[in-house]
Design a protein around this motif. Sequence first.
Motif, PDB file in Angstrom:
ATOM      1  N   TYR A 188       1.318   9.824   3.532  1.00 53.98           N
ATOM      2  CA  TYR A 188       0.332   8.940   2.907  1.00 53.98           C
ATOM      3  C   TYR A 188      -0.535   9.686   1.888  1.00 53.98           C
ATOM      4  O   TYR A 188      -1.525   9.145   1.399  1.00 53.98           O
ATOM      5  CB  TYR A 188      -0.562   8.319   3.991  1.00 53.98           C
ATOM      6  CG  TYR A 188       0.205   7.944   5.232  1.00 53.98           C
ATOM      7  CD1 TYR A 188       1.259   7.034   5.164  1.00 53.98           C
ATOM      8  CD2 TYR A 188      -0.090   8.510   6.470  1.00 53.98           C
ATOM      9  CE1 TYR A 188       1.994   6.696   6.291  1.00 53.98           C
ATOM     10  CE2 TYR A 188       0.637   8.181   7.601  1.00 53.98           C
ATOM     11  CZ  TYR A 188       1.682   7.280   7.505  1.00 53.98           C
ATOM     12  OH  TYR A 188       2.411   6.956   8.621  1.00 53.98           O
TER      13      TYR A 188
ATOM     14  N   LEU B  25      -3.674   3.002   1.587  1.00 57.99           N
ATOM     15  CA  LEU B  25      -2.559   3.421   2.440  1.00 57.99           C
ATOM     16  C   LEU B  25      -3.017   4.296   3.591  1.00 57.99           C
ATOM     17  O   LEU B  25      -2.713   4.024   4.755  1.00 57.99           O
ATOM     18  CB  LEU B  25      -1.502   4.155   1.600  1.00 57.99           C
ATOM     19  CG  LEU B  25      -0.356   4.801   2.394  1.00 57.99           C
ATOM     20  CD1 LEU B  25       0.403   3.756   3.210  1.00 57.99           C
ATOM     21  CD2 LEU B  25       0.598   5.537   1.451  1.00 57.99           C
TER      22      LEU B  25
ATOM     23  N   ASN C 121      -5.014   2.474   6.066  1.00 61.21           N
ATOM     24  CA  ASN C 121      -4.162   1.619   6.896  1.00 61.21           C
ATOM     25  C   ASN C 121      -3.522   2.415   8.023  1.00 61.21           C
ATOM     26  O   ASN C 121      -3.450   1.958   9.170  1.00 61.21           O
ATOM     27  CB  ASN C 121      -3.063   0.982   6.039  1.00 61.21           C
ATOM     28  CG  ASN C 121      -3.596  -0.079   5.094  1.00 61.21           C
ATOM     29  OD1 ASN C 121      -4.667  -0.645   5.319  1.00 61.21           O
ATOM     30  ND2 ASN C 121      -2.857  -0.343   4.025  1.00 61.21           N
TER      31      ASN C 121
ATOM     32  N   ALA D 191       8.616   2.841   3.263  1.00 64.23           N
ATOM     33  CA  ALA D 191       7.624   1.764   3.309  1.00 64.23           C
ATOM     34  C   ALA D 191       7.965   0.751   4.399  1.00 64.23           C
ATOM     35  O   ALA D 191       7.067   0.227   5.076  1.00 64.23           O
ATOM     36  CB  ALA D 191       7.538   1.076   1.949  1.00 64.23           C
TER      37      ALA D 191
ATOM     38  N   SER E 245       0.827  -1.211   0.000  1.00 62.19           N
ATOM     39  CA  SER E 245       0.000   0.000   0.000  1.00 62.19           C
ATOM     40  C   SER E 245       0.855   1.251   0.000  1.00 62.19           C
ATOM     41  O   SER E 245       0.491   2.266  -0.605  1.00 62.19           O
ATOM     42  CB  SER E 245      -0.946  -0.002   1.205  1.00 62.19           C
ATOM     43  OG  SER E 245      -0.255   0.195   2.421  1.00 62.19           O
ATOM     44  N   PHE E 246       2.006   1.192   0.665  1.00 59.42           N
ATOM     45  CA  PHE E 246       2.892   2.355   0.687  1.00 59.42           C
ATOM     46  C   PHE E 246       3.649   2.485  -0.631  1.00 59.42           C
ATOM     47  O   PHE E 246       3.876   3.597  -1.120  1.00 59.42           O
ATOM     48  CB  PHE E 246       3.884   2.263   1.852  1.00 59.42           C
ATOM     49  CG  PHE E 246       4.523   3.576   2.195  1.00 59.42           C
ATOM     50  CD1 PHE E 246       4.055   4.328   3.264  1.00 59.42           C
ATOM     51  CD2 PHE E 246       5.589   4.087   1.452  1.00 59.42           C
ATOM     52  CE1 PHE E 246       4.636   5.558   3.582  1.00 59.42           C
ATOM     53  CE2 PHE E 246       6.167   5.300   1.762  1.00 59.42           C
ATOM     54  CZ  PHE E 246       5.681   6.045   2.829  1.00 59.42           C
TER      55      PHE E 246
ATOM     56  N   VAL F 116      -1.770   6.394  -4.671  1.00 57.72           N
ATOM     57  CA  VAL F 116      -1.838   7.526  -3.750  1.00 57.72           C
ATOM     58  C   VAL F 116      -2.094   8.815  -4.523  1.00 57.72           C
ATOM     59  O   VAL F 116      -2.931   9.648  -4.133  1.00 57.72           O
ATOM     60  CB  VAL F 116      -0.532   7.629  -2.929  1.00 57.72           C
ATOM     61  CG1 VAL F 116      -0.523   8.901  -2.090  1.00 57.72           C
ATOM     62  CG2 VAL F 116      -0.365   6.402  -2.036  1.00 57.72           C
TER      63      VAL F 116
END
Length: 688
Positions: free
Chosen positions: A331, A449, A452, A361, A123-124, A130
């Motif tokens: 993020y 992200l 999370n 990350a 996700s990062f 993003v």
Amino acid sequence: MRSIFVILAATTILAGCATNSADMPPPPEAAAVPEAAPPPPAPKPTYGTFGFDTAGADTTAVPGNDFFRYANGTWDKTTEIPADKSRYGMFNVLDDLSKERTRKIIEEQAKDPNSKIGAAYASFMNEAAVEAKGLAPIQPWLDEVRGLKSKAGLAELYAKGDEIGVSSPFRMYVGQDDKDPNQYILGMIQGGIGMPDRDYYLSTDPKQVDTKAKYLQHLTNVLTLAGEANAAARAKAILDLETSIAKAHWTRTESRDANKTYNKMTLAELAKRAPGFDFAALVHGVGANVNDVLVAQPTAFTGEAAAIRKAPLSVLKDQLLVRSIDSYASYLPKAFDDERFSFYGTVLSGVPQQEPRWKRAVNFTVGALGDDVSKLYVAQYFPPETKAAADELVKNIIGAMNRRIDKLEWMTPETRAKAHAKLAAFTPKIGYPSQWRDMTGLTIDANDLLGNAMRANRFEHAYELSKLGGPIQRWEWGMTPMTINAYANPTMVEIVFPAAILQPPFFDPNADPAINYGGIGAVIGHELSHHFDDQGAKYDSTGKLIDWWTPGDTKAFTSRLDKYEAQINAYEPLPGMHVNGKLTMGENVADLAGLTVAHDAYIASLNGAPPPVIDGTTADQRFYLGWAQVWRCKSREQALRQQLLTDPHSPCPVRTDVVRNMDPWYDAFNVQPGQTLYLAPADRVRIW
């Protein structure tokens, strides 16, 4: 005292146990006996021939004039600080190694579609996703901030922000009650400013004034990126608010006094001392069902509450808006991330560029799922023999400290007995926790992200609050095993050493023992000595903040601290900026005592045997070189400036120079009167 270093003794393998006696028949044929293979070469240390990187030294320097340069001068001259770092040294070398190893673990996990670790990392790393989402993931929270209609709802909004990791002007934590360490309590600390310290707002130093102007520009830029009108004027109003809050803040020196910062009170009492803010709504809003709180800086709370009471609601909302975006910039799209880094990374610390995204990350994944990642790291990179060696070394250091207490001429028998009792109560923690947290309740989505990050903050928030009213979790650690650091916790009466710091140059099983005692031995001694520094010494064998000293002992101890403070105050790492002896006292005392105790432990480990000379260096020379090598580091000017203003640790050369208070160092390097670091015996500080 036993040596802690693992010795690989020759092993005899008993295969068959046949006896070559006369009554046994000879073999049918004489077999050719192969020539014995030469023994394998002894393992070499990571650095140099005995554990010290001699190529990094500068032996043209006179040790008594500049010991840091003598031990580290060539390294200092030839090493460039990497573009993504504010300072660089041995801690950073190991941190880079730790991140590389952790990355491999995480990327292996990423092959499993059901792995939370892999999902968090993915996700990062998905920067395109993003960018595509823009501010949409954080927009509901920003809309809630913008939609606040009156100050009556401010405390509740601050509480919601605290839950997702956006700190309010009154920062909160759950910790042990210093005067009742078997109970958890909600603590509160001054906050409400966006720069590192009150001096950044109030100093008239031209460089600090320039930093303040750049912070104003940062506030303007964030508001502009968020789509707000009249950004410059609104940014100025935020800065004015924070300046008024900074005026009320305690200094860093005041805030490290364990007695002054222990102020237990009810929420009603806090409301009386800091009128104009609904503290009950804030505390109950975060989910803490308590009536008593521990307030670190009561007068700062009074001033902060007054500043909030006077400020227009629009300014308070703008401040929370900026704080929220800065808190979640990592993020959000690149423009927000870059803007945050340009101030907090480049302006404050002088760092030209961000770390590679994979490193960030890794940080995010470990931050969200620390124990899950830690279990895998320990299994792969922390062998049992390293833990056993470190356990033994801790015992040796504690033994040396016990003997030193027995020899203190300034301490009365009554206090000495209590000091011994405190040492006997110690809990050393080596490598990793005895148990792991259950992270199954945390939901991680590879395509979300920011979600999370918010869920991880809420998960941690709920975990911390769950401690209130429950038993003390003595197994818990404040660092992951991958951290290159160590710490002492006075209320737990513990010292903690993560796995990743137990590596060269701190600890190398193939190095000469003198190097290891000067390295990790002194680090262990440092953390142990924190329990006997100017603040740690206020806690007894149960971890309770209490006066367990006789008045005479307190006076003798304080006089030695005053003498050391004067010595430290004389250091001037930047023109016009001296080390703050009061702010750094705890770390300086721990360095002084820790290195002294480690030397005693090393000598005892020899069991009366003469210490060897290796490559022309004596054992004492190697011991102090091991210490200096650990503090081989260099800083950017901005980072050094920030350290001198805010950090309780002295700069690396100052920490290296603690040796000038130790008699064996003078003999080892032939330090003579008239040399820069020379102190007459009566002027050398001896505390523990």
